[in-house]
Design a protein around this motif. Structure first.
Motif, mmCIF file in Angstrom:
data_model
loop_
_atom_site.group_PDB
_atom_site.id
_atom_site.type_symbol
_atom_site.label_atom_id
_atom_site.label_comp_id
_atom_site.label_asym_id
_atom_site.label_seq_id
_atom_site.Cartn_x
_atom_site.Cartn_y
_atom_site.Cartn_z
ATOM 1 N N ALA A 69 5.740 3.133 1.781
ATOM 2 C CA ALA A 69 5.668 1.937 0.951
ATOM 3 C C ALA A 69 5.530 2.310 -0.517
ATOM 4 C CB ALA A 69 4.494 1.067 1.409
ATOM 5 N N GLU A 70 4.793 3.365 -0.807
ATOM 6 C CA GLU A 70 4.601 3.832 -2.190
ATOM 7 C C GLU A 70 5.942 4.257 -2.797
ATOM 8 O OE1 GLU A 70 2.211 5.073 -5.526
ATOM 9 O OE2 GLU A 70 1.447 4.185 -3.695
ATOM 10 N N ARG A 73 8.099 1.243 -3.551
ATOM 11 C CA ARG A 73 7.674 0.525 -4.768
ATOM 12 C C ARG A 73 8.175 1.245 -6.024
ATOM 13 N NH1 ARG A 73 2.890 -0.384 -1.833
ATOM 14 N NH2 ARG A 73 1.922 1.470 -2.786
ATOM 15 N N GLU A 74 8.089 2.577 -6.026
ATOM 16 C CA GLU A 74 8.558 3.344 -7.191
ATOM 17 C C GLU A 74 10.065 3.138 -7.408
ATOM 18 O OE1 GLU A 74 7.461 7.354 -6.511
ATOM 19 O OE2 GLU A 74 5.303 7.029 -6.893
ATOM 20 N N ALA A 77 10.603 -0.308 -8.831
ATOM 21 C CA ALA A 77 10.163 -0.372 -10.229
ATOM 22 C C ALA A 77 11.197 0.239 -11.156
ATOM 23 C CB ALA A 77 8.810 0.329 -10.374
ATOM 24 N N GLU A 80 14.371 -2.268 -11.184
ATOM 25 C CA GLU A 80 14.155 -3.683 -11.470
ATOM 26 C C GLU A 80 14.706 -4.048 -12.854
ATOM 27 O OE1 GLU A 80 10.510 -6.945 -11.568
ATOM 28 O OE2 GLU A 80 10.098 -4.819 -11.272
#
Length: 402
Positions: A69-70, A73-74, A77, A80
């Motif tokens: 999950a980490e 997310r990176e 990010a 995005e």
């Protein structure tokens, strides 16, 4: 032309901007795409490491899910706000080729259909020429840009005559004559240029040109003067006197050209007397010679359709007889309204006089081309007796039917 090329350059830069901006945007999109691909690769490597660690038993299932999950997310990010990636099939070559082709094509089309020469010519005429040579250069440029301009060819011929470039003048007058439907004045100038270009030798072609000019305008001055010169140099002095006297009859009393013509007549008379000949009769109207008085007016409706410099011919013809005029006076529209008299003193040929015909047709004609036999507007009155004393008024109000 500097301001024209500056404006064209600015427009060209604007056109290139529209062509190149999409290409630059494509490069920036490519950089974003490359960075995103790198992030995805790093994400995949991180997943591989986590999987290996879980397999080796160093990570629990819970720690594996947390690490996965980490990494996700990176990745999110980093990507995005970058928007969707757009692909293009144009690539780099086509926009570059178009950017080069557009200005080249535009320049070629302008050279073919544009008016750069006309613009340059208009600028040249903004200033007054300082020398005859400069005026000649401008006229040469004019006929190069506008080869159908009869007036430019005519004035170029006059400029060449002033510089004694007689062969060039003959060529220019010939072009003007063909373009302007051979008006009498131009034919006379052409004959004169050919005469001087040929070392003052009279030729059948020159005779033909002067005959054609005088058929169109019996008082065409250049032709009459030239015929007098030709006759004088050939020793036909009485004939020269006749031509020059006809020329004098059509000139105003205060015209500066009268003096040299009168001097030529006196020299010709002296030659006739030296040879023991008799002088031709002076074309002076006798006191009992009838004169037809004519007033010529222009209809008000035509005032905006004529120009002051248009030629005005007033002539008398036999109502029943030869078609050529018996007497002619030449003026301009600027002289209207005007009163003239026509008599035997104005006869074009000694054997054809007003007094020799009972009924006379009086006609007035306006011709922009200076042609006595065909023009734009005319007027006439019913035939009158050759000794009619009353003033006849001609109103020019009808299209010329030739």
């Amino acid at each position: 032309m500097l301001d024209f090329w500056l404006s064209a350059g600015l427009l060209l830069l604007a056109a290139l901007a529209f062509m190149l901006i999409p290409l630059l945007r494509g490069r920036r999109a490519q950089a974003v795409e490359d960075r995103t691909a790198l992030n995805v690769a790093l994400y995949q490597e991180r997943l591989a490491e986590l999987t290996a660690q879980q397999t080796a038993g160093t990570l629990s299932a819970e720690q594996f899910e947390t690490g996965k999950a980490e990494a996700a997310r990176e990745l999110l990010a980093d990507t995005e706000g970058r928007g969707a990636l757009h692909s293009s099939n144009l690539g780099k070559v086509i926009p570059l080729l178009a950017a080069l082709a557009v200005p080249a094509l535009g320049f070629g089309l302008y050279l073919h259909w544009g008016g750069s020469q006309q613009v340059e010519l208009a600028r040249a005429y903004e200033s007054t020429p300082r020398t005859l040579e400069e005026m000649t250069e401008r006229l040469e440029q004019t006929v190069k840009v506008q080869p159908e301009a009869a007036e430019a060819w005519y004035f170029l011929g006059r400029a060449y005559m002033a510089q004694e470039r007689y062969a060039d003048a003959a060529a220019a007058f010939g072009k003007a004559a063909d373009l302007a439907d051979r008006p009498a004045e131009v034919l006379g100038q052409l004959a004169q240029a050919q005469f001087f270009a040929g070392n003052r030798q009279w030729t059948p072609e020159i005779q033909s040109l002067t005959d054609e000019a005088l058929r169109a305008d019996p008082q065409e001055g250049t032709s009459l003067g030239l015929l007098g010169i030709g006759a004088y140099e050939a020793g036909r002095y009485a004939e020269a006197i006749g031509y020059w006297q006809r020329l004098l009859a059509g000139l105003p009393a205060d015209d500066a050209a009268r003096q040299p013509i009168e001097s030529g007549i006196e020299r010709a008379k002296a030659k006739v007397l030296e040879a023991g000949g008799t002088l031709p009769a002076e074309p002076v109207m006798a006191s009992n010679t009838p004169a037809l008085k004519v007033r010529v007016e222009l209809a008000p409706a035509l005032r905006d359709q004529v120009q002051p410099g248009d030629s005005l011919f007033v002539f008398a013809k036999a109502a029943s007889g030869p078609p050529m005029p018996l007497a002619v006076k030449r003026l301009t529209v600027a002289d209207l309204p005007v009163e003239v008299s026509l008599s035997d003193a104005d006869a074009m040929m000694p054997q054809l006089k007003i007094s020799g015909f009972a009924q006379i047709q009086l006609t007035a004609r306006i011709s922009r081309a200076g042609n006595a036999t065909a023009g734009e507007w005319m007027g006439k009155v019913p035939p009158v007796a050759n000794d009619e004393a009353a003033l006849q008024t001609i109103v020019i109000d009808s299209p010329d039917a030739h």
